[in-house]
Design a protein around this motif. Sequence first.
Motif, mmCIF file in Angstrom:
data_model
loop_
_atom_site.group_PDB
_atom_site.id
_atom_site.type_symbol
_atom_site.label_atom_id
_atom_site.label_comp_id
_atom_site.label_asym_id
_atom_site.label_seq_id
_atom_site.Cartn_x
_atom_site.Cartn_y
_atom_site.Cartn_z
ATOM 1 N N MET A 1 -4.756 -32.128 -8.081
ATOM 2 C CA MET A 1 -4.913 -33.135 -7.028
ATOM 3 C C MET A 1 -4.630 -32.492 -5.675
ATOM 4 S SD MET A 1 -5.413 -36.517 -7.128
ATOM 5 C CE MET A 1 -5.404 -37.877 -6.029
ATOM 6 N N LEU A 2 -5.579 -32.649 -4.775
ATOM 7 C CA LEU A 2 -5.415 -32.051 -3.454
ATOM 8 C C LEU A 2 -4.513 -32.913 -2.570
ATOM 9 C CD1 LEU A 2 -9.046 -30.896 -2.568
ATOM 10 C CD2 LEU A 2 -7.107 -29.460 -3.198
ATOM 11 N N ASN A 3 -3.732 -32.256 -1.772
ATOM 12 C CA ASN A 3 -2.905 -32.898 -0.758
ATOM 13 C C ASN A 3 -3.815 -33.661 0.211
ATOM 14 O OD1 ASN A 3 -1.973 -32.520 2.174
ATOM 15 N ND2 ASN A 3 -0.058 -32.258 1.026
ATOM 16 N N GLU A 4 -3.371 -34.834 0.662
ATOM 17 C CA GLU A 4 -4.201 -35.666 1.563
ATOM 18 C C GLU A 4 -4.587 -34.935 2.841
ATOM 19 O OE1 GLU A 4 -5.667 -38.717 1.188
ATOM 20 O OE2 GLU A 4 -4.991 -38.545 -0.893
ATOM 21 N N LYS A 5 -3.654 -34.190 3.407
ATOM 22 C CA LYS A 5 -3.956 -33.470 4.650
ATOM 23 C C LYS A 5 -5.002 -32.386 4.388
ATOM 24 C CE LYS A 5 -1.907 -31.211 8.636
ATOM 25 N NZ LYS A 5 -0.702 -30.782 9.329
ATOM 26 N N VAL A 6 -4.893 -31.714 3.252
ATOM 27 C CA VAL A 6 -5.870 -30.675 2.898
ATOM 28 C C VAL A 6 -7.249 -31.305 2.710
ATOM 29 C CG1 VAL A 6 -6.526 -28.985 1.128
ATOM 30 C CG2 VAL A 6 -4.146 -29.126 1.909
ATOM 31 N N LYS A 7 -7.286 -32.440 2.030
ATOM 32 C CA LYS A 7 -8.572 -33.148 1.853
ATOM 33 C C LYS A 7 -9.199 -33.457 3.202
ATOM 34 C CE LYS A 7 -7.174 -35.941 -2.073
ATOM 35 N NZ LYS A 7 -6.982 -37.323 -2.521
ATOM 36 N N ASP A 8 -8.393 -34.000 4.092
ATOM 37 C CA ASP A 8 -8.912 -34.380 5.417
ATOM 38 C C ASP A 8 -9.405 -33.164 6.186
ATOM 39 O OD1 ASP A 8 -8.281 -36.996 4.812
ATOM 40 O OD2 ASP A 8 -6.446 -37.028 6.025
ATOM 41 N N LEU A 9 -8.629 -32.088 6.156
ATOM 42 C CA LEU A 9 -9.019 -30.885 6.897
ATOM 43 C C LEU A 9 -10.300 -30.270 6.329
ATOM 44 C CD1 LEU A 9 -5.524 -29.244 7.455
ATOM 45 C CD2 LEU A 9 -7.023 -30.229 9.211
ATOM 46 N N LEU A 10 -10.421 -30.252 5.015
ATOM 47 C CA LEU A 10 -11.632 -29.696 4.409
ATOM 48 C C LEU A 10 -12.837 -30.576 4.714
ATOM 49 C CD1 LEU A 10 -10.290 -28.405 0.967
ATOM 50 C CD2 LEU A 10 -10.964 -27.048 2.964
#
Length: 99
Positions: free
Chosen positions: A1-10
């Motif tokens: 599961m990806l971190n929310e901030k990482v998801k947003d940045l990607l």
Amino acid sequence: MLNEKVKDLLNVQVNKEFYSAYLYLDFSNFYEAKGLDGFANWYKIQAQEERDHATLFYQYLHNNGVQVVLEAIDKPAVQLENLMDALKAGQAPCNRPDL
Ligand SMILES: [Fe+2]
């Protein structure tokens, strides 16, 4: 599961890559109109490369169960008048303050 901030940045990066592709296609369009087919072709290839980058991030997010949000792609924010303009503007196409 990806971190929310990482998801947003990607996800933001996906949109930046598409913007870069759009910008390079604009440069290609400019040089094509100037009769500089080699420059036009080189920027067309760069546009393809940026689309490839976007697709890689897109696939990475989907591989991790994340649906990508595709935002509107802005009109390229450069005024191309002389032959050096695209070369100078292409040095940092992702450095837009609003992305
Ligand atoms: Fe890229």
